[in-house]
Design a protein around this motif. Sequence first.
Motif, PDB file in Angstrom:
ATOM      1  N   THR A   1      -7.974  -1.611   7.622  1.00 35.90           N
ATOM      2  CA  THR A   1      -6.146  -1.346   7.322  1.00 35.90           C
ATOM      3  C   THR A   1      -5.010  -1.658   7.877  1.00 35.90           C
ATOM      4  O   THR A   1      -5.818  -1.987  10.072  1.00 35.90           O
ATOM      5  CB  THR A   1      -6.164   0.224   7.687  1.00 35.90           C
TER       6      THR A   1
ATOM      7  N   TRP B   1      -5.880   5.570  -2.664  1.00 41.85           N
ATOM      8  CA  TRP B   1      -6.648   5.090  -3.275  1.00 41.85           C
ATOM      9  C   TRP B   1      -7.808   5.875  -4.309  1.00 41.85           C
ATOM     10  O   TRP B   1      -8.139   5.819  -5.586  1.00 41.85           O
ATOM     11  CB  TRP B   1      -8.074   4.348  -1.984  1.00 41.85           C
TER      12      TRP B   1
ATOM     13  N   ARG C   1     -10.177  -2.077  -1.046  1.00 40.14           N
ATOM     14  CA  ARG C   1     -10.820  -1.016  -0.006  1.00 40.14           C
ATOM     15  C   ARG C   1     -10.849  -1.132   1.192  1.00 40.14           C
ATOM     16  O   ARG C   1     -11.246  -0.430   2.561  1.00 40.14           O
ATOM     17  CB  ARG C   1     -11.288   0.181  -0.480  1.00 40.14           C
TER      18      ARG C   1
ATOM     19  N   ARG D   1      -3.636   6.595   3.508  1.00 44.46           N
ATOM     20  CA  ARG D   1      -4.100   5.214   1.930  1.00 44.46           C
ATOM     21  C   ARG D   1      -5.475   5.784   1.667  1.00 44.46           C
ATOM     22  O   ARG D   1      -5.440   5.720   0.294  1.00 44.46           O
ATOM     23  CB  ARG D   1      -5.108   4.196   3.071  1.00 44.46           C
ATOM     24  N   GLU D   2      -6.427   6.612   2.162  1.00 46.24           N
ATOM     25  CA  GLU D   2      -7.329   6.735   1.607  1.00 46.24           C
ATOM     26  C   GLU D   2      -7.890   7.573   0.518  1.00 46.24           C
ATOM     27  O   GLU D   2      -8.118   7.475  -0.773  1.00 46.24           O
ATOM     28  CB  GLU D   2      -8.522   7.255   2.774  1.00 46.24           C
TER      29      GLU D   2
ATOM     30  N   SER E   1     -11.683  -1.514  -5.437  1.00 46.97           N
ATOM     31  CA  SER E   1     -12.607  -1.052  -4.135  1.00 46.97           C
ATOM     32  C   SER E   1     -12.479  -2.587  -2.609  1.00 46.97           C
ATOM     33  O   SER E   1     -12.950  -2.735  -2.128  1.00 46.97           O
ATOM     34  CB  SER E   1     -13.933  -1.517  -5.068  1.00 46.97           C
TER      35      SER E   1
ATOM     36  N   ASP F   1       0.744  -0.808  -0.296  1.00 45.72           N
ATOM     37  CA  ASP F   1      -0.890   0.250   0.101  1.00 45.72           C
ATOM     38  C   ASP F   1       0.914   1.111  -0.147  1.00 45.72           C
ATOM     39  O   ASP F   1       0.565   2.003  -0.530  1.00 45.72           O
ATOM     40  CB  ASP F   1      -0.859   0.365   1.305  1.00 45.72           C
TER      41      ASP F   1
END
Lengths: 99, 662
Positions: free
Chosen positions: B256, B295, B252, B291-292, B249, B93
């Motif tokens: 985490t 993404w 996601r 992270r978000e 997705s 990631d």
Amino acid sequence: MPLASDPIRALHSLLRSTLRITVTDGRIFLGAFVGTDKPMNILLTETEEFRLGPGENPNGRFVGQVMIPWKMITKIEAQESVVQTRNQLDRDVRAGYIM
Amino acid sequence: MYNPSVMDALAMDVDYDIPGGDDFQDVTALFAKANAAMDPEEMVMMEGFSLQDAMSALEIGEPRLDTGMSTGRQRPFNPLTPLLPEELCWIMDRSMAYEMEWHSSNQLAHTVYTLLYIHHLQEIDPDMLPYAYLLVKDPNRPLELITIVLRAWVCGLLKCCDRVWRKLSKSELNDTEDWQPDKCEISLSEGWPTKAAIARLADVPSQWREALTVRLRFRLYLLQLIENDVHDNSSQFRELVHEAQRHLSTIRSYPTFEPTEDSPAHATFDPYIARRLNTFMPVRVVQLPTREETWAKLENWLDGLEELTRLAEITDVATWDIVGNLRNTLPTPTLRPGFAGFHDYFVSLNRFPSSWLVDRFFLETIGEGRYNHIYVANGSIHPAGVDTFVKEVLQWHIIYDMLHISTMEYLNTDTDTSDLSHRDLTLLLLTPCVPLYYRYSCMRDVILSGFQLELYSENEKDFAYWYIAKIIEGQLELLDRFVDFQAGSQDSETYQEMFFQRIFLTALQIMCEAMFLLLVRSNKSRSQPWSQMRQNLMRRYKWAFSENYEDYATPPVGNPPDLRRYLIEMGKVMDDNWNSASEAFSMAKSILSGLIESESAKANGCVGGWARDWKGERLKILDILAETCENLAKLKRKSKERKLIWDPTKSLWFPLVEKYEE
């Protein structure tokens, strides 16, 4: 050791030769010696920087022209063959074989 | 069981060759003696090497210059330290986050290369493992996680970067500005076929946890997407985009994981890696997005690729142009490869015969392309020129100049034009106006983008609005002629497009004029004398005052700006007590609202035009501008002074009135 008899003259004879300088953080620099001053700030050209140890690049990296201050230096080495050749030359000049 | 000390001992159990070999003699003492023997000002210097040469040397130990200086922050890294599957997910990631940061025009040395496995690929090759490692067994951290799973991931990552690098270097983006090409002599597996990378990613056994498998599959789809061209097989491309979106997705949706403080995973990234690479770039630690956010960037990229598949099915030059402009205008985060893809698509125009391209170009502006063969046959329009038309104001002038001269020559020579109808003659005269129209658009976009980039100082803003209003004036004159010419074909997309542009630009012109009015009146005591301001304007609008135009027979239209007229109009505005900026904004708002409402009522809506499926985004721009008008219309001339704030994240090209604290 004849080189040490006149240290300034000895430094002159080392110009253009390759020096290997180890600095306080463990790095080793290999480059052509082009000059220094009274505080012994050493100038190298065509220099490569190396680090030893796991995860380090054994091929080193090119850093070009660098000035290494005396306070950073832990060891200076010159190529033995160069030192010997220069010593021999020094002896020959003093003996009058070479004018 | 995993024992870090055993693994580190294995790593340390290596004799490192001293660089330069054994043929060296210690001369430290000699230098120390020389120091004592030398006079204070004395120097030992090689012949031909001056003090000035010495000045350019890089000082070792000086933190600002010596990029290689040890920071002591990095934990020791052993590429074969076994890791838990969740630690691997964390590494993957994080490397994706860095990859996205490279796409956002950061250096490779500060982003992707911080993943240390990239520099140790050989050491994690399962066929090259030292025997001792095979004896260390830990059921929770099988070594194959590193040597098979992570290695496949890193290879896929490098190959993705390699393919993106190639696409970007071929695109029209400026390297070192829009994207950073410096590879620091690190291989991106250039000589290794993409197919092999795909096979390595696909061959990873599926018994690993799903989270790992999903990430590897996602990398595989990314690589295939980068490798394939949308116009080669658009249905296959679309399928790949959908697969990648599905996998993203899934990634996601997983909870985490953050490795513990003492986890060896932390040692797998070195933000200071640049100090060990062949680069002169100073080290910069890139702040990683969450992270978000990563993404979201990936999603944005995939959405961009999906948009490309939709564009691939459309063969209207105007639609591509509109979509490109929408991407520049609407405040959405953009990633370089998406742009490059779009550019590639533009390049693919060359797949069509030049006559088709020229025909489409005229057809989509004035509804007919009949007389263009005159110019094509003369070689007056070269497809390569049209290829780069997106932003080149001068290039448009060159085309305009050629068409203008050709038209005049055609009409002035002995060519018999008696059989030409009135319509044919109008079409002939209208043809040079087409590049002129696009040239005006380019000039307008160049100046407007200055507001988005926050380029203008307070003293420059009124001129910028004044100049845009003048450019739009010229463009509206052309649009009147284009619309009149197509009066008989009101259902066509071209007519709708030109009709929309005429209304939209009218509103934009009113807004610009009102801004000019507002700024000149509120800025009566200018802080700069005119002579200085004139110089600033000449610098800011260098492209408009360029001497290159002197090389062409036809004088440029719309530039350089008429500074005398600007001063006269500024004086008029100061003395004018009748016209109100607030009323002008209200009028612009009613025009924009009319456009929006006509579309929702589906009666006489023209917002679609050549925008086709992207009509929604066009409406979004209209909405933003209408809201801005409403906001600015609140400014009453005699009301207490309120501050105007230009914030590109909140409005488009225009300021908003500062809110009072309640």
